[in-house]
Design a protein around this motif. Structure first.
Motif, PDB file in Angstrom:
ATOM      1  N   GLU A 208      -8.210  16.534 -40.432  1.00 49.35           N
ATOM      2  CA  GLU A 208      -9.519  16.746 -39.807  1.00 49.35           C
ATOM      3  C   GLU A 208     -10.639  16.624 -40.832  1.00 49.35           C
ATOM      4  O   GLU A 208     -11.678  16.015 -40.573  1.00 49.35           O
ATOM      5  CB  GLU A 208      -9.587  18.137 -39.160  1.00 49.35           C
ATOM      6  CG  GLU A 208      -8.699  18.303 -37.935  1.00 49.35           C
ATOM      7  CD  GLU A 208      -9.081  17.336 -36.835  1.00 49.35           C
ATOM      8  OE1 GLU A 208     -10.205  17.454 -36.317  1.00 49.35           O
ATOM      9  OE2 GLU A 208      -8.260  16.441 -36.512  1.00 49.35           O
ATOM     10  N   ARG A 209     -10.412  17.211 -41.996  1.00 48.52           N
ATOM     11  CA  ARG A 209     -11.466  17.171 -43.023  1.00 48.52           C
ATOM     12  C   ARG A 209     -11.648  15.758 -43.556  1.00 48.52           C
ATOM     13  O   ARG A 209     -12.776  15.328 -43.797  1.00 48.52           O
ATOM     14  CB  ARG A 209     -11.138  18.143 -44.158  1.00 48.52           C
ATOM     15  CG  ARG A 209     -11.307  19.603 -43.720  1.00 48.52           C
ATOM     16  CD  ARG A 209     -11.649  20.515 -44.865  1.00 48.52           C
ATOM     17  NE  ARG A 209     -12.756  20.007 -45.693  1.00 48.52           N
ATOM     18  CZ  ARG A 209     -12.970  20.387 -46.946  1.00 48.52           C
ATOM     19  NH1 ARG A 209     -12.155  21.249 -47.528  1.00 48.52           N
ATOM     20  NH2 ARG A 209     -13.987  19.891 -47.627  1.00 48.52           N
ATOM     21  N   LEU A 210     -10.554  15.022 -43.715  1.00 49.61           N
ATOM     22  CA  LEU A 210     -10.677  13.619 -44.143  1.00 49.61           C
ATOM     23  C   LEU A 210     -11.550  12.844 -43.156  1.00 49.61           C
ATOM     24  O   LEU A 210     -12.406  12.058 -43.547  1.00 49.61           O
ATOM     25  CB  LEU A 210      -9.292  12.965 -44.240  1.00 49.61           C
ATOM     26  CG  LEU A 210      -8.461  13.272 -45.477  1.00 49.61           C
ATOM     27  CD1 LEU A 210      -7.048  12.702 -45.315  1.00 49.61           C
ATOM     28  CD2 LEU A 210      -9.108  12.705 -46.737  1.00 49.61           C
ATOM     29  N   ALA A 211     -11.317  13.100 -41.861  1.00 46.96           N
ATOM     30  CA  ALA A 211     -12.050  12.364 -40.837  1.00 46.96           C
ATOM     31  C   ALA A 211     -13.511  12.823 -40.771  1.00 46.96           C
ATOM     32  O   ALA A 211     -14.429  11.997 -40.782  1.00 46.96           O
ATOM     33  CB  ALA A 211     -11.368  12.544 -39.482  1.00 46.96           C
ATOM     34  N   CYS A 212     -13.723  14.138 -40.713  1.00 48.94           N
ATOM     35  CA  CYS A 212     -15.078  14.658 -40.457  1.00 48.94           C
ATOM     36  C   CYS A 212     -15.956  14.613 -41.698  1.00 48.94           C
ATOM     37  O   CYS A 212     -17.133  14.266 -41.625  1.00 48.94           O
ATOM     38  CB  CYS A 212     -15.008  16.084 -39.923  1.00 48.94           C
ATOM     39  SG  CYS A 212     -14.131  16.203 -38.376  1.00 48.94           S
ATOM     40  N   ASP A 213     -15.402  14.966 -42.860  1.00 49.38           N
ATOM     41  CA  ASP A 213     -16.226  15.098 -44.059  1.00 49.38           C
ATOM     42  C   ASP A 213     -16.283  13.809 -44.871  1.00 49.38           C
ATOM     43  O   ASP A 213     -17.216  13.599 -45.643  1.00 49.38           O
ATOM     44  CB  ASP A 213     -15.692  16.219 -44.969  1.00 49.38           C
ATOM     45  CG  ASP A 213     -15.696  17.574 -44.273  1.00 49.38           C
ATOM     46  OD1 ASP A 213     -16.283  17.659 -43.177  1.00 49.38           O
ATOM     47  OD2 ASP A 213     -15.102  18.524 -44.813  1.00 49.38           O
ATOM     48  N   PHE A 214     -15.245  12.971 -44.730  1.00 48.99           N
ATOM     49  CA  PHE A 214     -15.187  11.783 -45.599  1.00 48.99           C
ATOM     50  C   PHE A 214     -15.112  10.476 -44.808  1.00 48.99           C
ATOM     51  O   PHE A 214     -15.073   9.404 -45.400  1.00 48.99           O
ATOM     52  CB  PHE A 214     -13.965  11.880 -46.531  1.00 48.99           C
ATOM     53  CG  PHE A 214     -14.034  13.033 -47.491  1.00 48.99           C
ATOM     54  CD1 PHE A 214     -14.637  12.886 -48.726  1.00 48.99           C
ATOM     55  CD2 PHE A 214     -13.511  14.285 -47.137  1.00 48.99           C
ATOM     56  CE1 PHE A 214     -14.709  13.947 -49.610  1.00 48.99           C
ATOM     57  CE2 PHE A 214     -13.576  15.352 -48.013  1.00 48.99           C
ATOM     58  CZ  PHE A 214     -14.185  15.186 -49.259  1.00 48.99           C
ATOM     59  N   SER A 215     -15.055  10.560 -43.472  1.00 45.38           N
ATOM     60  CA  SER A 215     -14.955   9.371 -42.626  1.00 45.38           C
ATOM     61  C   SER A 215     -13.748   8.503 -43.010  1.00 45.38           C
ATOM     62  O   SER A 215     -13.833   7.284 -43.108  1.00 45.38           O
ATOM     63  CB  SER A 215     -16.256   8.555 -42.686  1.00 45.38           C
ATOM     64  OG  SER A 215     -16.265   7.602 -41.645  1.00 45.38           O
TER      65      SER A 215
END
Ligand SMILES: *Cc1c(COP(=O)(O)O)cnc(C)c1O
Length: 367
Positions: free
Chosen positions: A316-323
């Motif tokens: 989730e963090r890869l997707a939301c914070d780093f696209s």
């Protein structure tokens, strides 16, 4: 990932095999770096790109496609040293898997599956009403458990073996494939969607002359960078190809895809030139993940499986914070806390490694 199944009303209308299916949604969103679906992200050689472009421009759209895609079949047959009658082309390998299970699986019939593996076999197998017999792979090495596999194969109508396996990346020895063909009285599907990335693996196609129950699946979606065109093919005995010809939808591979795929198959040496680069980059990505203290499995495909503490949240963090998009497999039995990362370009892989370093730092230092 979409957790919402079909509505109560829809469930009451459909066949029982369909009622428990979820609408397919692999969590696709637009993002900066997409390493979730094992596509090629490497640029294609300009000469090949031009050949594809010219083939598309020269293709009229007013006529139906050649139903069996014979021009493309001939190009594939010449490449693999087989006859046209041993090749069938589909709208992606997925469609051929569906056709195979439709023809050889079904109510009262069994499909042997070796999870964790590509989920499509289980989903389509059950969709057409077959009983799916799962013989789980070794939980550490992901090697199939051969004595159990061969025992189960003796009563299977279809056995499916993926090598290199998705999502674990490991291959099996050709002798094992041959033993499976001998043990199984039904049809054996050997899915080599990632075979080009495993140069030391001998293709099961070399067994076709001796095993008329063997189907070998290849695709242009991965090593050839053609996922959007949807072209896969099976090499098999003429009598099995006839079965596909009987059950498949005749116009399934459209004229544009046939033209583009033929150009790519004829220019395959150019297309495959980048495979060695992807393999080298896979090793670099693996090293980078190992340096973060993560468990990484050796892969012979264009992706790596990595165990990350709190994988679901990390994804989730890869997707939301780093696209950055990777595949979350943490809810798959046997793959707890696992993510699958496609090998991208060096820049893309550095982006993943940098992001993971930032996300995991507090976890690794124990705070
Ligand atoms: C990607 C893939 C396929 C086929 O993909 P298509 O795009 O439908 O050709 C088949 N098997 C496995 C294991 C895959 O990962």
């Amino acid at each position: 990932m979409n957790d919402v199944g079909l509505s109560e009303r829809a469930r009451s209308l459909v066949r029982p095999e369909v009622a428990d299916l979820d609408p397919y949604d692999p969590g696709f969103v637009e993002c900066r770096v997409n390493l979730s679906a094992n596509e090629s992200t490497w640029p294609r050689p300009e000469a090949l790109e031009r050949a594809v472009h010219d083939a598309l421009v020269a293709t009229p759209l007013n006529r139906y496609p050649d139903p069996m895609a014979n021009g493309l079949r001939d190009a594939i047959a010449a490449w693999h040293g087989v006859g046209r009658s041993q090749v069938v082309v589909g709208n992606g390998g997925d469609e051929l898997i569906f056709d195979l299970l439709l023809a050889f699986g079904g109510p009262g019939r069994t499909v042997l599956d070796m999870p964790p593996t590509f989920s499509v076999y289980d989903i389509y197998g059950r969709l057409v009403g077959s009983t799916v017999v799962a013989v789980p792979r070794d939980p550490e090495t992901f090697e199939p458990v051969w004595d159990e596999v061969l025992a189960a194969a003796r009563t299977a109508d279809v056995a499916v073996l993926t090598t290199p396996n998705n999502p674990t990346g490991n291959t099996v020895a050709l002798g094992r494939v041959e033993a499976l063909c001998e043990a199984c009285p039904g049809v054996v599907l050997v899915d080599e969607a990632y075979g080009e990335f495993a140069p030391s693996m001998e293709s099961a196609a070399s067994l076709l002359d001796r095993h008329p129950n063997l189907c070998v699946l290849h695709t242009l979606s991965k090593a050839f960078g053609m996922a959007g065109a949807r072209v896969g093919y099976i090499l098999a005995s003429p009598e099995l190809v006839d079965v596909f010809a009987a059950v498949r939808q005749p116009y399934t591979v459209n004229v544009l895809s046939q033209a583009a795929a033929t150009a790519v198959v004829e220019g395959r040496d150019l297309a495959l030139a980048s495979v060695a680069d992807v393999v080298a980059e896979r090793d670099r990505l693996t090293e980078g993940l190992l340096a973060l203290g993560l468990r990484v499995w050796d892969s012979e495909a264009n992706f790596v499986l990595v165990r990350v503490p709190g994988a679901h949240v990390v994804r989730e963090r890869l997707a939301c914070d780093f696209s950055i998009l990777v595949r979350d497999l943490s809810s798959t039995p046997g793959l707890e806390d696992c993510l699958r990362v496609t090998v991208g370009t060096p820049e893309e892989d550095d982006a993943v490694l940098d992001a993971l370093r930032q996300i995991l730092r507090p976890v690794i230092s124990g705070t």
